[in-house]
Scaffold this motif. Structure first.
Motif, PDB file in Angstrom:
ATOM      1  N   GLU A 139      -1.408  -7.076 -11.263  1.00  0.00           N
ATOM      2  CA  GLU A 139      -1.178  -5.637 -12.150  1.00  0.00           C
ATOM      3  C   GLU A 139      -0.767  -4.486 -11.321  1.00  0.00           C
ATOM      4  N   LEU A 140      -1.105  -4.304 -10.553  1.00  0.00           N
ATOM      5  CA  LEU A 140      -0.165  -3.588  -9.404  1.00  0.00           C
ATOM      6  C   LEU A 140       1.038  -3.520  -9.400  1.00  0.00           C
ATOM      7  N   ARG A 184       2.756   6.223  -7.609  1.00  0.00           N
ATOM      8  CA  ARG A 184       1.907   6.331  -8.519  1.00  0.00           C
ATOM      9  C   ARG A 184       2.051   8.060  -8.234  1.00  0.00           C
ATOM     10  N   ARG A 206       0.802  -1.203   0.174  1.00  0.00           N
ATOM     11  CA  ARG A 206       0.127   0.003  -0.089  1.00  0.00           C
ATOM     12  C   ARG A 206       0.822   1.029  -0.119  1.00  0.00           C
ATOM     13  N   LEU A 254      -8.086  -5.625  -3.468  1.00  0.00           N
ATOM     14  CA  LEU A 254      -7.427  -5.137  -3.996  1.00  0.00           C
ATOM     15  C   LEU A 254      -6.030  -6.738  -4.196  1.00  0.00           C
ATOM     16  N   ARG A 293      -5.056  -9.146  -9.506  1.00  0.00           N
ATOM     17  CA  ARG A 293      -4.948  -7.309  -9.022  1.00  0.00           C
ATOM     18  C   ARG A 293      -3.747  -6.594  -8.695  1.00  0.00           C
ATOM     19  N   ARG A 321       2.706   2.049  -3.504  1.00  0.00           N
ATOM     20  CA  ARG A 321       1.560   2.093  -4.561  1.00  0.00           C
ATOM     21  C   ARG A 321       1.188   3.292  -3.848  1.00  0.00           C
ATOM     22  N   GLU A 335       2.453  -1.958 -12.836  1.00  0.00           N
ATOM     23  CA  GLU A 335       1.846  -0.646 -13.019  1.00  0.00           C
ATOM     24  C   GLU A 335       2.926   0.428 -12.380  1.00  0.00           C
ATOM     25  N   LEU A 336       3.990  -0.547 -11.003  1.00  0.00           N
ATOM     26  CA  LEU A 336       4.689  -0.037 -10.460  1.00  0.00           C
ATOM     27  C   LEU A 336       5.999   0.293 -10.686  1.00  0.00           C
TER      28      LEU A 336
END
Length: 590
Positions: free
Chosen positions: A316-317, A161, A154, A307, A313, A157, A320-321
């Motif tokens: 995918e996170l 982001r 968390r 999540l 999920r 993330r 993304e990171l």
């Protein structure tokens, strides 16, 4: 000399076999064995793993050379030599491990003499102690580990982001020139374009970099740390029950089965398990999302927390990171991260290495061998997978037999649950068996008492006097037993006549009572049913006649062999016709 080439690093490691204490032909044979183990078709990909095979061969050579009759040729190796190898390890657990390793090394050698092969592969060795086996975490321990993992995911993330949004605003010109946000956006843009930040001659960041926390703080705005990448790997292992080492090699590329790019429910990811060998090392794993129904329930209860319950999920996170790190480094793995420093011998600051023990140590978890200190468990990747498999109860990258015989069999929780399930099933079957053989038999003594004191006999039998009298006179006989009341049947509504079969229904009814005058029909019917077993299809006989035969057997058990023989000889022609009608189904309602 055997030269082993590591698959990942390309490093060549030499293993000297010149001092093996055996005859030259046997030495050459053992070197051939090791060469096959080091070859490209072997599942061994690291020198550390190969070293155990090398040491096993050395121990085997020591046992061969020290035996009373050392083999001059490979064909001279016998069962005695295998026993000598086992005797090198008095500790049962060490013996188990070393014998298993020798089996792996020699399993494909068809030139191993048959007697030695039988002794090596056919003899059981000591089993592993339950206390030393891998056990699952308790519910509290599991929650402690999962809470720490989700917290790390968390935090990184939100941080990355935020950095990506700041970089996008800088590149789109939304930031006012000269502001702190614009300066930081410029540094992030420099990091993406060049792979590094402005530095002074001593290697440290420039003053503007130091103003925003230094090189590490700025780099972390777009990249994971090694500990955070390890947290992702552990969380995915906990959600998928895959090995952490296998997950750590996942690529950033995946495919959806239907070819769509939105609203993913499953992603197909290629993974490798080199120890399986070149023929089976590649496998496609399905990384799945939570079912819609479960996801909606979790969203109502925990908000965004689902999540961290969905393998898809989380994957995918992760992609993304780590996208900025892949763009900078050119690496293609899913776990690309930036090291704090460049260790000796490393060519790049960018890495895909996962270090679970380092993550556990920095998060306050004790070492595995000091588990329990501070109220926290040691983080062991084997226990993580064991716990995940016990939760999911489905095979993951192995067969159903492996799941049952290796992972679930060693679980104390599963054993307790299995014992409970088996006990409940046995109790249920015992209840069924008692119900099937539950016809009450009224003994001759009770009937003699009834001829003198009807009320006393009825009280002892638990019946009304007129009911007992009707049973004795045969007024309430069916075919092979008597019925207390055919208008109060468990097979029909109260007041309606019982429609049950005389053969199957009456012998399985709480109203049924067996009296001595039924014994001739019962004995002959029992004989006929037993004879049919060998003349009918087994499944057909089991369905039709196994139950009645078992209940008749229970009734006949109340009489002596002499009584049964007298009854068998006294059966009347009308009773034989009745038995024929029962077996042919002519007494049943159609």
């Amino acid at each position: 000399m055997v030269i082993f080439h590591e698959e990942g690093t390309g490093r060549a490691v030499r293993f000297d076999c010149s001092d093996l204490p055996v005859a030259e032909p046997v030495r050459r044979w053992l070197v051939e064995v090791l060469a096959e183990r080091a070859g490209p078709r072997s599942g061994v990909k690291r020198a550390k793993s190969f070293r155990s095979s090398f040491q096993t061969v050395r121990d085997f050579a020591r046992a061969l050379g020290s035996s009373e009759q050392p083999p001059a040729l490979p064909s001279d190796i016998s069962a005695v030599h295998i026993k000598a190898f086992r005797s090198l390890f008095p500790d049962p657990q060490a013996q188990r491990t070393c014998v298993h390793r020798l089996r792996v090394v020699l399993r494909d050698r068809t030139d191993l003499p048959e007697a030695a092969r039988r002794e090596l592969f056919g003899t059981r060795v000591a089993t592993k102690k339950v206390s030393e086996q891998v056990t699952a975490y308790s519910e509290l321990e599991w929650q402690q580990i999962m809470t720490a993992l989700r917290r790390d995911v968390r935090l990184c993330r939100d941080r990355i982001r935020s950095g990506i949004r700041l970089l996008e605003r800088f590149r789109s010109g939304d930031l006012e020139e000269g502001t702190r946000a614009a300066e930081l956006g410029l540094l992030l843009d420099c990091l993406i374009r060049t792979g590094d930040l402005p530095r002074q001659s001593d290697g440290c960041g420039t003053d503007i970099v130091k103003r925003y926390g230094g090189v590490t703080a700025v780099v972390r705005m777009l990249t994971l740390s090694q500990q955070e990448a390890s947290a992702f790997a552990l969380l995915l292992a906990a959600l998928t029950a895959e090995n952490v080492g296998t997950i750590a090699r996942w690529p950033a590329l995946h495919r959806r089965p239907d070819g769509a790019s939105e609203n993913l429910s499953v992603a197909l990811v290629e993974q490798r398990k080199p120890r399986r060998g070149p023929d089976r090392e590649h496998r496609v794993v399905a990384v799945e999302d939570l079912p819609v129904s479960l996801r909606s329930v979790l969203e109502r209860a925990y908000g965004s927390e689902p999540l961290f319950h969905s393998p898809l999920r989380v994957y995918e996170l992760l992609l993304e990171l780590t996208a900025p790190a892949r763009l900078i480094s050119g690496l293609t793995g899913a776990f690309v991260h930036r090291r704090l420093s460049n260790p000796a011998g490393r060519d790049s600051l960018w890495s895909q290495e996962i270090r679970v023990e380092r993550w556990a140590r920095t998060r306050g978890f004790p070492p595995v061998n000091h588990e329990g200190k501070g109220g926290l468990p040691g983080v062991d990747v084997r226990r993580v997978r064991q716990t995940a498999l016990e939760i999911q109860r489905r095979p993951v990258s192995h067969t159903r037999n492996t799941l049952r015989d290796h992972y679930l069999r060693r679980s104390e929780t599963v054993r307790e649950q299995s014992q409970k399930v088996v006990a409940e099933a046995l109790e249920e079957e015992v209840g069924k068996a008692r119900a099937l053989a539950g016809v009450v038999v009224l003994p001759p003594r009770l009937l003699e008492l009834a001829t003198q004191e009807l009320e006393a006999a009825a009280t002892e039998a638990g019946l009304a006097p007129h009911t007992l009298k009707g049973l004795m006179t045969g007024e309430q006989d069916t075919a092979v037993v008597a019925c207390l009341d055919h208008h109060d049947s468990p097979h029909a509504l109260i007041g309606q006549a019982c429609p049950a079969s005389f053969l199957n229904g009456c012998l399985n009814c709480v109203n049924a009572r067996a009296l001595p005058h039924h014994l001739p029909v019962q004995t002959v019917l029992y004989d006929r049913l037993a004879a049919l077993r060998f003349n009918l299809d087994p499944q057909l006989w089991q369905a039709r006649y196994a139950g009645p035969l078992a209940r008749l057997d229970d009734i006949l058990g109340h009489y002596s062999a002499a009584e049964r023989d007298r009854a068998r000889s006294s059966v009347s022609p009308s009773q034989l016709l009745l038995i024929d009608a029962l077996l042919e189904g002519r007494t049943d309602l159609r």
